[in-house]
Motif scaffolding. Sequence first.
Motif, PDB file in Angstrom:
ATOM      1  N   HIS A 132      26.705  -2.222 -25.442  1.00 35.46           N
ATOM      2  CA  HIS A 132      25.717  -1.167 -25.248  1.00 35.46           C
ATOM      3  C   HIS A 132      26.211   0.235 -25.582  1.00 35.46           C
ATOM      4  O   HIS A 132      25.466   1.189 -25.438  1.00 35.46           O
ATOM      5  CB  HIS A 132      25.225  -1.174 -23.798  1.00 35.46           C
ATOM      6  N   ASP A 133      27.442   0.396 -25.988  1.00 34.56           N
ATOM      7  CA  ASP A 133      27.958   1.749 -26.221  1.00 34.56           C
ATOM      8  C   ASP A 133      28.539   1.907 -27.612  1.00 34.56           C
ATOM      9  O   ASP A 133      29.560   2.561 -27.796  1.00 34.56           O
ATOM     10  CB  ASP A 133      29.023   2.088 -25.166  1.00 34.56           C
ATOM     11  N   LEU A 134      27.887   1.318 -28.607  1.00 31.40           N
ATOM     12  CA  LEU A 134      28.360   1.469 -29.982  1.00 31.40           C
ATOM     13  C   LEU A 134      28.231   2.931 -30.392  1.00 31.40           C
ATOM     14  O   LEU A 134      27.213   3.572 -30.147  1.00 31.40           O
ATOM     15  CB  LEU A 134      27.537   0.594 -30.929  1.00 31.40           C
ATOM     16  N   ASP A 135      29.262   3.456 -31.047  1.00 28.66           N
ATOM     17  CA  ASP A 135      29.268   4.854 -31.441  1.00 28.66           C
ATOM     18  C   ASP A 135      29.922   4.992 -32.809  1.00 28.66           C
ATOM     19  O   ASP A 135      30.120   3.999 -33.511  1.00 28.66           O
ATOM     20  CB  ASP A 135      29.995   5.685 -30.381  1.00 28.66           C
ATOM     21  N   ALA A 136      30.326   6.191 -33.153  1.00 30.43           N
ATOM     22  CA  ALA A 136      30.940   6.419 -34.462  1.00 30.43           C
ATOM     23  C   ALA A 136      32.283   5.702 -34.582  1.00 30.43           C
ATOM     24  O   ALA A 136      32.651   5.233 -35.660  1.00 30.43           O
ATOM     25  CB  ALA A 136      31.120   7.916 -34.692  1.00 30.43           C
ATOM     26  N   ASN A 137      33.007   5.644 -33.477  1.00 28.78           N
ATOM     27  CA  ASN A 137      34.325   5.025 -33.510  1.00 28.78           C
ATOM     28  C   ASN A 137      34.223   3.504 -33.587  1.00 28.78           C
ATOM     29  O   ASN A 137      33.342   2.901 -32.992  1.00 28.78           O
ATOM     30  CB  ASN A 137      35.129   5.418 -32.262  1.00 28.78           C
ATOM     31  N   LYS A 138      35.166   2.903 -34.301  1.00 29.56           N
ATOM     32  CA  LYS A 138      35.208   1.447 -34.424  1.00 29.56           C
ATOM     33  C   LYS A 138      36.523   0.950 -33.817  1.00 29.56           C
ATOM     34  O   LYS A 138      37.543   0.875 -34.506  1.00 29.56           O
ATOM     35  CB  LYS A 138      35.108   1.029 -35.893  1.00 29.56           C
ATOM     36  N   PRO A 139      36.527   0.640 -32.529  1.00 26.68           N
ATOM     37  CA  PRO A 139      37.756   0.139 -31.888  1.00 26.68           C
ATOM     38  C   PRO A 139      38.006  -1.311 -32.294  1.00 26.68           C
ATOM     39  O   PRO A 139      37.591  -2.258 -31.625  1.00 26.68           O
ATOM     40  CB  PRO A 139      37.440   0.259 -30.393  1.00 26.68           C
ATOM     41  N   PRO A 199      25.857  -1.830 -41.589  1.00 25.64           N
ATOM     42  CA  PRO A 199      27.234  -2.237 -41.260  1.00 25.64           C
ATOM     43  C   PRO A 199      28.046  -1.135 -40.611  1.00 25.64           C
ATOM     44  O   PRO A 199      28.984  -1.404 -39.857  1.00 25.64           O
ATOM     45  CB  PRO A 199      27.827  -2.657 -42.613  1.00 25.64           C
ATOM     46  N   GLY A 200      27.709   0.129 -40.893  1.00 24.75           N
ATOM     47  CA  GLY A 200      28.442   1.222 -40.265  1.00 24.75           C
ATOM     48  C   GLY A 200      28.050   1.446 -38.828  1.00 24.75           C
ATOM     49  O   GLY A 200      28.729   2.173 -38.101  1.00 24.75           O
TER      50      GLY A 200
END
Length: 399
Positions: free
Chosen positions: A372-379, A265-266
């Motif tokens: 395609h650009d999932l990262d640490a940040n959750k916009p 989930p993270g």
Amino acid sequence: KRAFMSQRGVQKLPEAGTPIVDTVPKKSFWGQLKYEKVTRGFERSSAEAQAKRDRIRIAMPRVLNMYSTGPFWKTYFEVVGLEKSHVIFSSPSSEELFQAGGKYGSVDPCYPAKVVQAHVHELLFETHPKKPIDYIFFPILTHVPGFVEEAQDKASCPIVAGTPDVIKAAFTKEKDFFADRGIEYLAPAMSFEEPTRIKDIMFRTFADKLGMTRDESDFACDEAFAALDRFDADVQHKGKAILEEVEAEDQVAILVIGRPYHLDPGLHHGIPDEFQVLGFPILSTRSIPKDPKWLAKYFEGEEANPLSINDVWPENYSANSAMKVWGAKFAARHPNVVLLDLSSFKCGHDAPTYGIIDRIVERSAVPHSTLHDLDANKPGGSIKIRVKTYAHSLKLHTQ
């Protein structure tokens, strides 16, 4: 969640002396090596060794390819005699977890690899003080399980395979955080393409530490492989039920094509959950039934093997990338399945699949959305907009 739970149908170690069939090498009169089957008694370790095992705790980070192999490790340690509560996994990834433990330095790869240090930090600084850990086990997996047939290889991503060594360096370079806490860090290299070799490596890694015989270790490996197969069968059974339901109701299910860790989930930022709230059932590539007879009706008239992707990507060598492409092929042939393509920022192994998947969905006109650009940040705001936009188009598609 199921991947990290105790699995059903697991057998306990046989009693000492239980007859088992073994294969032993023997040389003929002329020096030729041949193998013969012999029946002998199962060898068990002493009661003192089992008492030692009762006290041992082994922890593993809930990351990367642990999402596809978790049932194997959990079953192995439980069968050899560890208490179920003593086989520990770290928590699922979260922003809070990363902020607390993602500070030990490494090269700058994808977020799924970077977040591993936060999981190990949790085991060292939060889990260990409450439930003392004896070993942290994080194997280097060069090859992982995969169902795609006629593949050139089933290799793991090199960044993912190398992460256990990177983590060891991160926590021992300036100060050995493992030794300070009396924890031994274990990261043996192994391949799921070599099951016999896995048996040998697991025995050599844990024989002295757990005081077990080779028979006990080999039996635990056999049970672990069987548990992994049953886990896949259970997931596919559920996937088949979802597919039958949407077919009967003429609705759509969303097939999420991603890598194993996109179940975290993270890492998927709750995107599949958002779609489920809106009424769209979620499928993973792993949950699609792999029975060739069942698949035949969707691949009717095609000469290619239904479980092969050589017609669209002959040079496939990465197990998880190949399974993503196969998922796109299946969705292109099933009228009630649409696609959600998840990929993490800087994923080099996903990059070759982008064009292949684009061509598949363009020719079949299967509805699809890509992140395609999932990262640490959750916009949060932009994710909700993307989800609602795709959900709206799917409702128009089903009308």
